[in-house]
Enzyme design. Structure first.
Site, PDB file in Angstrom:
ATOM      1  N   HIS A   1       0.832  -1.207   0.000  1.00  0.00           N
ATOM      2  CA  HIS A   1       0.000   0.000   0.000  1.00  0.00           C
ATOM      3  C   HIS A   1       0.863   1.252   0.000  1.00  0.00           C
ATOM      4  O   HIS A   1       0.615   2.185  -0.784  1.00  0.00           O
ATOM      5  CB  HIS A   1      -0.913   0.002   1.221  1.00  0.00           C
ATOM      6  CG  HIS A   1      -1.692   1.277   1.379  1.00  0.00           C
ATOM      7  ND1 HIS A   1      -2.901   1.503   0.748  1.00  0.00           N
ATOM      8  CD2 HIS A   1      -1.428   2.408   2.088  1.00  0.00           C
ATOM      9  CE1 HIS A   1      -3.347   2.704   1.057  1.00  0.00           C
ATOM     10  NE2 HIS A   1      -2.458   3.272   1.876  1.00  0.00           N
ATOM     11  N   GLU A   2       1.855   1.296   0.878  1.00  0.00           N
ATOM     12  CA  GLU A   2       2.725   2.477   0.931  1.00  0.00           C
ATOM     13  C   GLU A   2       3.530   2.618  -0.353  1.00  0.00           C
ATOM     14  O   GLU A   2       3.779   3.734  -0.817  1.00  0.00           O
ATOM     15  CB  GLU A   2       3.648   2.403   2.151  1.00  0.00           C
ATOM     16  CG  GLU A   2       2.931   2.395   3.488  1.00  0.00           C
ATOM     17  CD  GLU A   2       1.955   3.553   3.662  1.00  0.00           C
ATOM     18  OE1 GLU A   2       2.187   4.626   3.076  1.00  0.00           O
ATOM     19  OE2 GLU A   2       0.958   3.379   4.383  1.00  0.00           O
TER      20      GLU A   2
ATOM     21  N   HIS B   1       1.709   4.486  -2.989  1.00  0.00           N
ATOM     22  CA  HIS B   1       1.844   5.949  -2.969  1.00  0.00           C
ATOM     23  C   HIS B   1       3.082   6.389  -3.753  1.00  0.00           C
ATOM     24  O   HIS B   1       3.058   7.425  -4.417  1.00  0.00           O
ATOM     25  CB  HIS B   1       1.932   6.445  -1.527  1.00  0.00           C
ATOM     26  CG  HIS B   1       0.640   6.355  -0.771  1.00  0.00           C
ATOM     27  ND1 HIS B   1      -0.538   6.882  -1.263  1.00  0.00           N
ATOM     28  CD2 HIS B   1       0.337   5.817   0.436  1.00  0.00           C
ATOM     29  CE1 HIS B   1      -1.516   6.664  -0.389  1.00  0.00           C
ATOM     30  NE2 HIS B   1      -1.014   6.022   0.641  1.00  0.00           N
TER      31      HIS B   1
ATOM     32  N   HIS C   1       3.188   8.884  -6.964  1.00  0.00           N
ATOM     33  CA  HIS C   1       4.109  10.027  -7.065  1.00  0.00           C
ATOM     34  C   HIS C   1       4.894   9.974  -8.370  1.00  0.00           C
ATOM     35  O   HIS C   1       5.028  10.981  -9.076  1.00  0.00           O
ATOM     36  CB  HIS C   1       5.067  10.015  -5.868  1.00  0.00           C
ATOM     37  CG  HIS C   1       5.932  11.233  -5.776  1.00  0.00           C
ATOM     38  ND1 HIS C   1       7.106  11.260  -5.075  1.00  0.00           N
ATOM     39  CD2 HIS C   1       5.792  12.480  -6.299  1.00  0.00           C
ATOM     40  CE1 HIS C   1       7.650  12.457  -5.163  1.00  0.00           C
ATOM     41  NE2 HIS C   1       6.871  13.215  -5.897  1.00  0.00           N
TER      42      HIS C   1
END
Length: 227
Positions: free
Chosen positions: A96-97, A100, A104
């Site tokens: 999940h992280e 991100h 980006h």
């Protein structure tokens, strides 16, 4: 006013339930090992490299459920129970992280909007409660001050709601990759999905709480105008 207080109580109870369930889910799925034995760090690095990203570092951070992606430093910060763990929960959080980081790298619109709001919200958050408090105390003599505070607080609410699609998209990216890369399989993919679903609910509660607070301040301002 009684209706808004009922809403506050309902949101507080909902928040408690979501946090309790999230803690329970994370604890449960942290006991279930991945078949391939990969740690959270290794999962994040594999996902980064398979998506052509080599300038993001995966590091460990203290605490539990403190995992986050820092776009300024380009670091995926994984909590200690995730960084070195080879559980289903660790893989889900790490992916999940990393989602991100993919957002980006690919210029995902809502993330760019949220990032643009960060310095504004950080700046206004230092003063907004003081402005609102002063506005309530001076409601009869200077009603415009409370509306200024409301405008400042509305940025926080906007930030909370922009966060929702950002988190949902990161979860979708994570789950698709976990399945396609063979990190999860039919025996544990639903568990990874369940863990991330409950994590996502915390952002929904935060957004609803912020909206309810904003409505409360608006009601105070409007009641002052009617006097």
């Amino acid at each position: 006013m009684s209706t808004i207080w009922i809403l506050f109580i309902a949101i507080a109870i909902l928040g408690w339930v979501v946090q309790a369930r999230l803690q329970s889910k994370f604890k449960k799925y942290s006991r279930i090992p991945l078949r391939n034995g990969m740690t959270g760090k290794e999962v994040a690095e594999k996902m980064l490299h398979e998506n052509g990203i080599y300038d993001v570092q995966v590091i460990s951070t203290r605490g539990q459920l403190t995992d986050h992606y820092n776009p300024l430093k380009k670091t995926i910060n994984l909590s200690e129970p995730v960084y070195g763990s080879y559980s289903v929960a660790a893989a889900a959080v790490a992916a999940h992280e990393t989602g991100h980081a993919l957002q980006h790298a690919k210029g995902y619109g809502p993330l760019k909007m949220r990032s643009a709001l960060v310095p504004i919200v950080s700046s206004t958050s230092k003063w907004v409660m003081w402005v609102i408090l002063a506005g309530i105390l001076m409601l009869q003599t200077f009603p415009g001050l409370l509306w200024i505070g409301i405008a400042m607080f509305s940025l926080t609410t906007l930030f909370s709601f922009i966060t929702l699609p950002v988190e949902k998209n990161a979860t979708n990216r994570a789950l698709r990759w976990l399945s396609s890369a063979g990190i999860t399989d039919v025996s544990n993919h639903s568990q990874a999905e369940d863990a991330l679903r409950w994590a996502g609910y915390t952002y929904v509660v935060a957004a609803l709480s912020s909206l309810a607070t904003l409505l409360y301040y608006v009601m105070i301002a409007m009641s002052g105008n009617r006097r």
